[in-house]
Design an enzyme around this catalytic site. Structure first.
Site, PDB file in Angstrom:
ATOM      1  N   HIS A 121       0.863  -1.181   0.000  1.00  0.00           N
ATOM      2  CA  HIS A 121       0.000   0.000   0.000  1.00  0.00           C
ATOM      3  C   HIS A 121       0.899   1.231   0.000  1.00  0.00           C
ATOM      4  O   HIS A 121       2.026   1.189   0.491  1.00  0.00           O
ATOM      5  CB  HIS A 121      -0.870  -0.043   1.270  1.00  0.00           C
ATOM      6  CG  HIS A 121      -1.929   1.001   1.360  1.00  0.00           C
ATOM      7  ND1 HIS A 121      -1.662   2.322   1.683  1.00  0.00           N
ATOM      8  CD2 HIS A 121      -3.273   0.919   1.201  1.00  0.00           C
ATOM      9  CE1 HIS A 121      -2.798   2.996   1.722  1.00  0.00           C
ATOM     10  NE2 HIS A 121      -3.788   2.181   1.423  1.00  0.00           N
ATOM     11  N   ASP A 198       3.222  -4.499   8.004  1.00  0.00           N
ATOM     12  CA  ASP A 198       1.939  -3.795   7.915  1.00  0.00           C
ATOM     13  C   ASP A 198       0.827  -4.837   8.029  1.00  0.00           C
ATOM     14  O   ASP A 198       0.568  -5.599   7.103  1.00  0.00           O
ATOM     15  CB  ASP A 198       1.870  -3.050   6.581  1.00  0.00           C
ATOM     16  CG  ASP A 198       0.522  -2.386   6.336  1.00  0.00           C
ATOM     17  OD1 ASP A 198      -0.407  -2.560   7.152  1.00  0.00           O
ATOM     18  OD2 ASP A 198       0.378  -1.717   5.301  1.00  0.00           O
ATOM     19  N   GLN A 201      -4.351  -5.259   6.716  1.00  0.00           N
ATOM     20  CA  GLN A 201      -5.275  -6.143   6.013  1.00  0.00           C
ATOM     21  C   GLN A 201      -5.322  -7.535   6.631  1.00  0.00           C
ATOM     22  O   GLN A 201      -6.288  -8.275   6.418  1.00  0.00           O
ATOM     23  CB  GLN A 201      -4.878  -6.244   4.535  1.00  0.00           C
ATOM     24  CG  GLN A 201      -5.074  -4.967   3.755  1.00  0.00           C
ATOM     25  CD  GLN A 201      -6.511  -4.503   3.728  1.00  0.00           C
ATOM     26  OE1 GLN A 201      -7.436  -5.306   3.677  1.00  0.00           O
ATOM     27  NE2 GLN A 201      -6.725  -3.199   3.766  1.00  0.00           N
ATOM     28  N   LYS A 224     -10.439  -1.595  10.455  1.00  0.00           N
ATOM     29  CA  LYS A 224     -10.477  -2.827   9.659  1.00  0.00           C
ATOM     30  C   LYS A 224     -11.004  -3.993  10.496  1.00  0.00           C
ATOM     31  O   LYS A 224     -11.275  -5.072   9.963  1.00  0.00           O
ATOM     32  CB  LYS A 224      -9.085  -3.203   9.151  1.00  0.00           C
ATOM     33  CG  LYS A 224      -8.281  -2.084   8.517  1.00  0.00           C
ATOM     34  CD  LYS A 224      -8.708  -1.774   7.113  1.00  0.00           C
ATOM     35  CE  LYS A 224      -7.710  -0.818   6.463  1.00  0.00           C
ATOM     36  NZ  LYS A 224      -8.120  -0.419   5.112  1.00  0.00           N
ATOM     37  N   CYS A 364      -4.742   2.335  -3.679  1.00  0.00           N
ATOM     38  CA  CYS A 364      -3.506   2.874  -3.091  1.00  0.00           C
ATOM     39  C   CYS A 364      -2.360   1.885  -3.250  1.00  0.00           C
ATOM     40  O   CYS A 364      -1.536   1.695  -2.347  1.00  0.00           O
ATOM     41  CB  CYS A 364      -3.713   3.213  -1.614  1.00  0.00           C
ATOM     42  SG  CYS A 364      -4.820   4.599  -1.336  1.00  0.00           S
TER      43      CYS A 364
END
Length: 406
Positions: A121, A198, A201, A224, A364
């Site tokens: 991202h 990261d 997600q 999320k 993104c």
């Protein structure tokens, strides 16, 4: 077995209509919906103990402080951090990454190298580019394959004694690819490089154990995970958090202030300047409780069932291509697709008229779209409150839109 009917009743927004049609919400990778217990936690804070935290001696302040710090402990236990002070509250994944990138400004030198994956991202690309501009470090990229997975042999060849930092997402937001982060971390540590993962997600689908992974930094966002927007977390190993300088200056992050010198507070407050999103932190804790009460194993199994079902149904549509791994065991509950000759934006507009919420565009993640030579994709992302019946509505909507646009 997931009690889908009971779960759906806990999400008020699922009862609404869009353009006269029942809402079918498949934009969960952007933002998940919020269940009533989390909404109740937000209302309870503002109705009953709204006050600033840590500095007050009055009852409301003490109650708010206790709830806020209880939420930190919930997050610590969820991600299995060794200490609660290794959990830093932030405004979200982007803020967490920028905090770390800013801190490494004073720790990198010209000629040092940092590595990022091709599946990132923008939030896990741009801050590191800015770090390189500040320090003279070099940014290298782990390439991806046509299958939408990382080339691990190429990654190994990039590592050297010049490598100081490695960044990778746990799950690709654009393709749903689950990356081999344990291997990525182990290889990076072999050359004494630190690793930031990261987890934005991954966190709604996978319960990451930061100690088992031996990761140096792990970041995620509440919105999320059935929580509020504007709230996130940074896990950092204590040794690294003590090395990094504060990200911002102000109240709360100080031990003592004089005009001659300021000394900084201990962790986690060193990185939490000013009045935080108190309600957001408390609601994040409530969301963690909610998902854990359902069970992440249960969630993962059900979402994989939805992923397999949707993959089979969508691939039956003429001209439809799914981007990313063909093996659904290598993916989270995300399907990124296009139909030959149809722009993803046009598809998304028609689906919205049918009450179906999907995401269209580059998500993104422009380098991924450039790799495939496409302007973007249609992305349908699933959560544990979605159903196969909703997937049938999506498939019918895609077929209808395709017939209109061809």
């Amino acid at each position: 077995m997931i009690a889908i009917e009971n779960i759906r009743k806990e999400f008020p927004i699922l009862n609404r209509t869009v353009n006269g049609k029942p809402l079918v919400y498949f934009d969960n990778a952007a933002t998940s919906q919020t269940p009533q217990p989390v909404i109740d936690a937000i209302v309870d804070y503002y109705q009953n103990y709204n006050a600033n935290i840590h500095r007050g001696v009055h009852t409301l302040s003490q109650e708010a402080t206790d709830k806020y710090e209880e939420a930190r402990i919930k997050i610590q236990k969820h991600f299995n951090a060794a200490n609660s002070y290794e959990i830093i509250f932030t405004s979200g994944t982007t803020d967490s990454i920028n905090l770390v990138a800013n801190g490494f400004t004073s720790l990198l030198n010209e000629g040092n190298e940092i590595i990022v994956s091709a599946l990132e991202h923008h939030s896990n690309i741009v801050p590191w580019q800015m770090l390189c501009e500040r320090t003279g470090a070099l940014l290298k990229v782990i390439p991806m394959t046509q299958e939408g997975v990382l080339d691990m042999e190429a990654y190994k060849s990039l590592l050297s004694d010049k490598t100081k930092l490695v960044f990778c997402n746990h799950v690709s937001n654009a393709l749903g690819t689950i990356n081999p982060i344990k291997d990525i971390i182990t290889l990076a540590h072999g050359v004494n490089a630190a690793v930031l993962i990261d987890g934005a997600q991954a966190a709604p689908h996978i319960k990451a154990d930061v100690q088992a992974l031996d990761v140096d930094f792990y970041v995620a966002s509440a919105h999320k995970m059935c929580g509020p927007t504007g709230q996130g977390m940074l896990y950092g190993k204590e040794t690294w958090l003590k090395k990094l300088p504060p990200y911002q200056g102000g109240g709360e992050m100080i031990a003592e202030v004089t005009f001659e010198k300021t000394t900084y507070a201990d962790l986690p407050h060193k990185f939490e300047a000013g009045t935080p999103n108190i309600c957001g932190g408390i609601a994040f804790g409530a969301a963690i409780d909610y998902m854990n009460n359902i069970g992440f194993d249960v969630i993962a199994a059900y979402e994989h069932e939805l992923l397999e079902y949707a993959t089979e149904k969508l691939l039956a549509i003429e001209g439809l291509r799914i981007y990313g791994p063909k093996d659904t065991t290598q993916k989270a509950a995300v399907i990124s697709f296009n139909i030959e000759g149809i722009h993803p934006y046009d598809m998304g507009v028609i689906l919205d008229k049918l009450g179906i919420a999907v995401r269209t565009g580059h998500h993104c993640a422009q380098p991924i779209m450039n790799f495939f030579c496409i302007p973007g994709t249609v992305r349908a992302s699933f959560a544990f409150y979605n159903t196969k019946e909703e997937i049938d509505i999506l498939v019918a909507g895609v077929e209808r839109a395709a017939n209109m646009l061809r």
